[in-house]
Write a protein that holds these residues in place. Structure first.
Motif, PDB file in Angstrom:
ATOM      1  N   TYR A 122       0.837  -1.187   0.000  1.00 56.26           N
ATOM      2  CA  TYR A 122       0.000   0.000   0.000  1.00 56.26           C
ATOM      3  C   TYR A 122       0.879   1.246   0.000  1.00 56.26           C
ATOM      4  O   TYR A 122       1.925   1.286   0.612  1.00 56.26           O
ATOM      5  N   GLY A 123       0.408   2.243  -0.698  1.00 55.95           N
ATOM      6  CA  GLY A 123       1.209   3.438  -0.948  1.00 55.95           C
ATOM      7  C   GLY A 123       1.716   3.442  -2.371  1.00 55.95           C
ATOM      8  O   GLY A 123       1.903   4.487  -2.984  1.00 55.95           O
ATOM      9  N   TYR A 124       1.955   2.238  -2.939  1.00 60.01           N
ATOM     10  CA  TYR A 124       2.348   2.100  -4.333  1.00 60.01           C
ATOM     11  C   TYR A 124       1.249   1.421  -5.157  1.00 60.01           C
ATOM     12  O   TYR A 124       1.367   1.293  -6.360  1.00 60.01           O
ATOM     13  N   MET A 125       0.199   0.954  -4.503  1.00 59.72           N
ATOM     14  CA  MET A 125      -0.825   0.145  -5.143  1.00 59.72           C
ATOM     15  C   MET A 125      -1.871   1.021  -5.817  1.00 59.72           C
ATOM     16  O   MET A 125      -2.377   1.967  -5.229  1.00 59.72           O
ATOM     17  N   SER A 126      -2.222   0.706  -7.063  1.00 59.73           N
ATOM     18  CA  SER A 126      -3.245   1.461  -7.775  1.00 59.73           C
ATOM     19  C   SER A 126      -4.608   1.212  -7.140  1.00 59.73           C
ATOM     20  O   SER A 126      -4.841   0.147  -6.549  1.00 59.73           O
ATOM     21  N   PRO A 127      -5.547   2.149  -7.266  1.00 58.50           N
ATOM     22  CA  PRO A 127      -6.841   1.988  -6.582  1.00 58.50           C
ATOM     23  C   PRO A 127      -7.658   0.814  -7.083  1.00 58.50           C
ATOM     24  O   PRO A 127      -8.277   0.113  -6.299  1.00 58.50           O
TER      25      PRO A 127
END
Length: 837
Positions: free
Chosen positions: A688-693
Motif C-alpha cells: 500500500y502506498g504504491y498500489m493502484s486503486p
C-alpha cells in the motif's frame, strides 16, 4: 536560516534603540507617545511602543517584555489596522478614549471605543502584569483594559473565557504570520456548550480540545499536574466561565497560539537567555480533533498497531476503508446489538480523554452509581462519565446521547474513565468494571496452558529431528530432503508458456552446502536486509565471486508457485535495468535464489536517507528514473512475455556500482498473454502506498497498475520523501501524492523538490517529471499513460496533457466536508491477503 537571523537582529536592534527613548508608565490628555517613544511599567517588566514585526515595514502599537533579550510581543492594539509610516501617535482623544492616529488624520486607526468622562479625567497606565488599563483619573475607576482584548498571548493572572452577563468573550487568536500580527485562522477559547472545555479552532473547525475540567486539570492535558509553579483558578457560575493561570514563584511565563496552529507555554531562562518550551498541543496524531472518527478510540502507545480502534460495542462503518487506514467514516453500533432494557450494561474504558462534552447532559447532583442507574433507564443514553473524577468526591455526572467524538487513551493514571453501554452478549465478556469475567479468564488460562504444552512438545520434536539430521548428514546444520523437493520443482517448471511453446529450463542449481559456506552459515554479518518473503544475504563463492542470496522463509507465504514464478521470469528476462539471476537452490524446506551482487543495495536506502541522498544530484536521479522506466517498458512490451510486476517500489529497485537501477523481486509478477489487457485476482498482494486503486480495492490489475506504482516512485525520487510516510503540519493532504497535487494546482509544485538537490536541477526538467508523475497516478487507469508514452515523455520536450485528480488523496483531521479524512497507508508493509470487494 540567515534570513531568520537577520530578521531577529533587525527586530532586536529596533527594540534596543527604543529602550533608549524611555518615558513614564502613563499616557494622559497632555502626555502622548509618538513613534520612537516608549512607556515602561513601574517595575520595568513591560514596555509599550511602536514596532515592526519580522520583515514588515508597517508599524503597530504593542506591548513586549522590557528586560527579555529576545523580542517577544504579548499584545497588539492595531493588529488589523497598521500604520504605514512612522507618523503614528497614541494619545487620549477628546472623548477620553485611548486612540491611535496616523499623520494628521482625525479618524483614529484604533481606539478603546468606550463612553467615558471628559478627556482631562482619563489616563492610560501600563502595569507590571502587562495589562494596559484606562482609568478615571480622579476616582481610579477601571474604564478599559487590554486583558479584556487579548491577541495571541495569555499572561499570568489574565482571564480566558466568557462573561455571561456582558457577553465579553476573551479568546486568543493567532497572528497571520511572523511578519503580520493580523487576525489569523487559529483561535483558542472556552467552549461553554455542554460541559465546558478549552478548544483550539482552525477557522470554524475544531482542531484540538483540552477535554473537560476535572477539578485539578484539563482531562486532555496530563502534563498539568501540580501547583508547584502555576496556581490555576477555574470559574463556572451563572455570571462567567473562565480560567486564570497564576504563578506562585517569580518566573517569566506565557501561553500563546502560534500561526501554525499550536498552543504553547514557554518560560524564560535567564541563564540560557532563551524561551524554553514547557508544553505544546497538539503534539501527536491522537491529539488532533476526531482523528479516528466517531465512536472510536485513539491509542498512540502501540507503535506496532494502528492507533485507531472502535470502542466496545462498535464496529467500523466501512471495513474496506478502515483496513486502508481511512477512519473518516468512524464506527457504528454492531448490527446485532439489542440495547434497551434487555440485560445490557456498561463496560469501562479507563484513562481516556472522554469524548467531546458539548453534547452531554450534565447532572451535577449525581454520583457515579446514580449516574449509571439514570443512564440505564434512558435507552438513548450511550455512555456516561464522572464530571470531576475523584477530585470532588465523584459527584457530577456526564451522560452522552449521540456519537462519541474525539476519545483518546493515556498511560498511567492520566485521563478519566468512560462507561460504555453494551448489550448482554458483549457484557458477558466483562464485569461492570471492564475486566474479563471469571469464565472468560478460566477459558483463556486453559487455552494458553494447552498451547504452551503443544509448543514445548513441538520444539522438543524439532530439536530431536535436527540432531538426527546432523548425525546422518554431512555435518551441516540445515536439514533437507533433496530428491523429493527438486523433483517437485523441476516437474512444476515443465509448463507451456503463453505463446504455446515449451521452453527448456536451463539455470544453474546450487547445492545447499555451497550456499551455507558462501554465507558463513547465514551469518548475521552477511545479512543485507529483510523483505516480505525472507532475508537476503551476501555470499562469496569459492571462486571469489560475490552474490546476493535470497532465502525464502517457510512462513513467508511464498510457496513453490511464487518461487517457480520468480525463477522462471528472471531466467528468461535479459535487460540492463533488470536484476540478473545466477541460479537457485531447493532442498527440503529451503528455497533460495542466487542473484548478482549489487554493491549499492536498494534505492530506498539512498532516497530516504538524508546523508546518502545528498550524493544523488539531479542528473543521477533523472538517469535512475529513466532506467526504471525502460526496465518496466521492457517487461510490458519488449520482452517475449508481457509481465506485470505488481510490487514496484523503492526497496525493489537495486543500484549497481555505477548507480544504474535494476528492478528486482518478481515473486508477485504475473504473465499476460499477447492480447490480454487486464486480469482480476481475489488475492491482492503488494505494498500500500504504491498500489493502484483498482488493484487495491477490487483486485483488478493491468500494465496501468505498474504505471501507477512508477508514478509514486518518480515523485519519491524527486522529493526524497515517502508517499505514505509523508507528514507536514500545514499540509491539507497526509500523503505525498496528495500534497504535490495540491501544490501543482496552486503553481507551487517546486516547493516539494528535495532541498538537497540545491542548484543541480533544471527547473523545466523537474517540472516536467512532476507532471509525468501526476499523470501516472491519476485515479482512472484509462487516463494514465503507458510506459512507452512515459519513456517518450521523459525523452522529449513536447507539451504534456494536464493531469487529473490522483487516487488515494488523503486529508487530515476531518470535521466538515471541506476537510475530509484520507488514508494513512503503511508503505513498508507487504500485504499478503486482501479479499477484493
Amino acid at each position: 536560516m540567515m534570513a531568520t537571523v537577520r530578521r531577529l537582529l533587525k527586530t532586536f536592534l529596533v527594540f534596543h534603540l527604543l529602550h533608549l527613548s524611555t518615558s513614564i508608565d502613563t499616557i494622559s490628555s497632555t502626555q502622548f507617545i509618538k513613534d520612537g517613544d516608549l512607556i515602561i511599567s513601574r517595575g520595568k517588566i513591560f514596555a509599550l511602543g511602536f514596532f515592526s514585526p519580522g520583515n514588515s515595514v508597517k508599524r503597530y502599537v504593542g506591548i513586549w517584555y522590557f528586560q527579555v533579550s529576545e523580542p517577544t510581543i504579548v499584545w497588539v492594539a492595531n493588529r488589523d489596522s497598521p500604520v504605514n509610516d512612522s507618523s503614528g501617535i497614541l494619545s487620549i482623544d477628546t472623548d477620553g478614549n485611548l486612540a491611535l492616529f496616523e499623520s494628521n488624520q482625525t479618524v483614529p486607526l484604533w481606539t478603546t471605543n468606550i463612553s467615558v468622562v471628559p478627556e482631562k479625567n482619563a489616563v492610560a497606565q501600563l502595569l507590571d502584569s502587562g495589562n494596559l488599563v484606562l482609568l478615571q483619573n480622579d476616582t481610579g475607576k477601571l474604564l478599559w483594559q487590554s486583558f479584556d482584548c487579548p491577541t495571541h498571548t495569555l499572561l499570568p493572572f489574565m482571564k480566558l473565557g466568557l462573561n455571561r452577563r456582558t457577553g465579553l468573550n476573551r479568546e486568543l487568536i493567532a497572528w497571520k504570520s511572523a511578519d503580520d500580527p493580523g487576525t489569523g485562522k487559529f483561535s483558542y477559547r472556552i467552549d461553554p456548550t455542554g460541559f465546558p472545555q478549552l478548544t483550539l479552532y482552525k477557522g470554524t473547525t475544531k482542531w484540538w480540545r483540552s477535554g473537560s475540567w476535572t477539578g485539578q486539570r484539563w482531562s486532555g492535558v496530563p502534563e498539568m499536574t501540580s501547583n508547584y509553579i502555576f496556581n490555576v483558578t477555574f470559574i463556572n457560575n451563572q455570571d462567567e466561565i473562565s480560567i486564570v493561570y497564576g504563578v506562585t514563584k517569580p518566573v517569566t511565563t506565557r501561553l500563546m497560539v502560534n500561526e501554525s496552529g499550536f498552543v504553547q507555554r514557554f518560560t524564560w531562562s535567564n541563564s540560557d537567555h532563551r524561551w524554553i518550551g514547557f508544553w505544546s498541543a497538539p503534539k501527536e496524531q491522537c491529539d488532533y480533533y476526531d482523528h479516528c472518527g466517531a465512536n472510536s478510540n485513539c491509542d498512540p502507545y502501540h507503535a506496532d498497531k494502528f492507533e485507531c480502534t472502535c470502542l466496545p460495542g462498535f464496529e467500523p462503518n466501512s471495513l474496506d476503508e478502515w483496513y486502508l487506514r481511512d477512519t473518516s467514516g468512524g464506527c457504528k453500533r454492531k448490527r446485532d446489538m439489542s440495547m434497551c432494557q434487555k440485560g445490557e450494561g456498561f463496560v469501562k474504558v479507563a484513562h481516556v480523554k472522554i469524548p467531546d462534552t458539548n453534547i452531554t447532559r450534565v447532572e451535577m447532583s449525581l454520583d457515579l452509581k446514580a449516574c449509571e442507574r439514570e443512564c440505564l433507564r434512558n435507552c438513548s443514553c450511550l455512555s456516561y462519565s464522572s464530571a470531576y473524577g475523584e477530585s470532588k468526591g465523584g459527584i457530577g455526572c456526564l451522560m452522552y446521547h449521540g456519537d462519541l467524538i474525539d476519545t483518546r487513551s493515556y498511560t498511567n493514571a492520566a485521563g478519566q474513565d468512560l462507561y460504555l453501554r453494551v448489550d448482554a452478549a458483549e457484557l458477558a465478556l466483562y464485569t461492570k468494571k471492564g475486566s474479563l469475567s471469571k469464565k472468560t479468564i478460566l477459558a483463556i488460562v486453559l487455552v494458553i496452558s494447552v498451547a504452551t504444552i503443544l509448543l514445548v512438545a513441538f520444539v522438543f520434536w524439532l530439536f530431536r529431528r535436527r540432531r538426527r539430521a546432523e548425525k546422518a548428514g554431512d555435518g551441516k546444520n540445515i536439514e533437507f530432503n533433496f530428491t523429493s523437493s527438486l523433483t517437485q520443482f523441476e516437474d512444476s517448471m515443465n509448463v507451456n508458456e503463453p505463446d504455446g511453446n515449451r521452453r527448456d529450463f536451463d539455470l544453474p542449481m546450487f547445492q545447499l552446502s555451497t550456499i551455507v559456506e558462501a554465507t558463513n552459515n547465514f551469518s548475521v554479518d552477511r545479512k543485507l536486509g529483510e523483505g516480505g518473503f525472507g532475508s537476503v544475504y551476501k555470499g562469496i563463492l569459492q571462486n571469489g565471486k560475490e552474490v546476493a542470496i535470497k532465502r525464502l522463509s517457510k512462513y513467508s507465504g511464498q510457496g513453490i508457485e511464487q518461487f517457480k514464478n520468480e525463477v522462471l521470469l528472471i531466467a528468461k528476462l535479459q535487460h540492463k535495468n533488470l536484476v540478473s539471476i545466477l541460479g537457485y537452490c531447493i532442498e527440503g524446506e529451503e528455497k533460495m535464489l542466487v542473484y548478482e551482487y549489487l554493491s549499492n543495495k536498494s534505492l530506498d536506502s539512498f532516497i530516504f536517507n538524508e546523508t546518502k541522498r545528498a550524493a544523488l544530484d539531479w542528473s543521477k536521479r533523472f538517469e535512475i528514473i529513466c532506467g526504471i522506466a525502460r526496465g518496466i517498458l521492457y517487461l510490458h512490451q519488449d520482452s517475449r512475455l508481457k509481465i506485470i510486476h505488481r510490487d514496484l517500489k523503492a526497496s525493489n529497485v537495486l543500484l549497481d556500482a555505477t548507480m544504474n537501477p535494476r528492478i528486482s523481486d518478481f515473486g508477485l509478477a504475473r504473465i499476460f498473454g499477447g492480447d490480454q489487457i487486464e486480469a482480476n485476482t481475489n488475492r491482492v498482494v503488494g505494498t500500500y502506498g504504491y498500489m493502484s486503486p483498482e488493484y487495491a480495492m477490487i483486485g483488478q490489475f493491468s500494465i496501468k497498475s505498474d504505471v501507477y506504482s512508477f508514478g509514486v516512485l518518480l515523485l519519491e525520487i524527486i522529493t526524497g520523501k515517502k508517499n505514505s510516510g509523508f507528514y507536514l503540519e500545514d499540509a491539507a493532504s497526509s500523503n505525498l501524492v496528495g500534497h504535490i497535487w495540491d501544490l501543482w494546482r496552486e503553481g507551487r509544485s517546486l516547493e516539494m523538490v528535495d532541498v538537497l538537490l540545491r542548484e543541480s536541477y533544471r527547473t523545466q526538467e523537474v517540472m516536467r517529471c512532476i507532471q509525468i508523475g501526476l499523470l501516472c497516478v491519476q485515479e482512472q487507469a484509462a487516463d494514465r499513460p503507458t510506459m512507452a508514452m512515459v519513456v517518450s515523455m521523459l525523452g522529449n520536450d513536447k507539451d504534456l496533457p494536464s493531469p487529473k485528480r490522483p487516487a488515494f488523496i488523503a486529508t487530515r483531521i476531518t470535521n466538515t466536508d471541506e476537510n475530509s479524512r484520507g488514508i494513512n497507508s503503511a508503505n513498508e508493509v507487504t500485504i499478503s491477503i486482501v479479499l477484493g470487494r
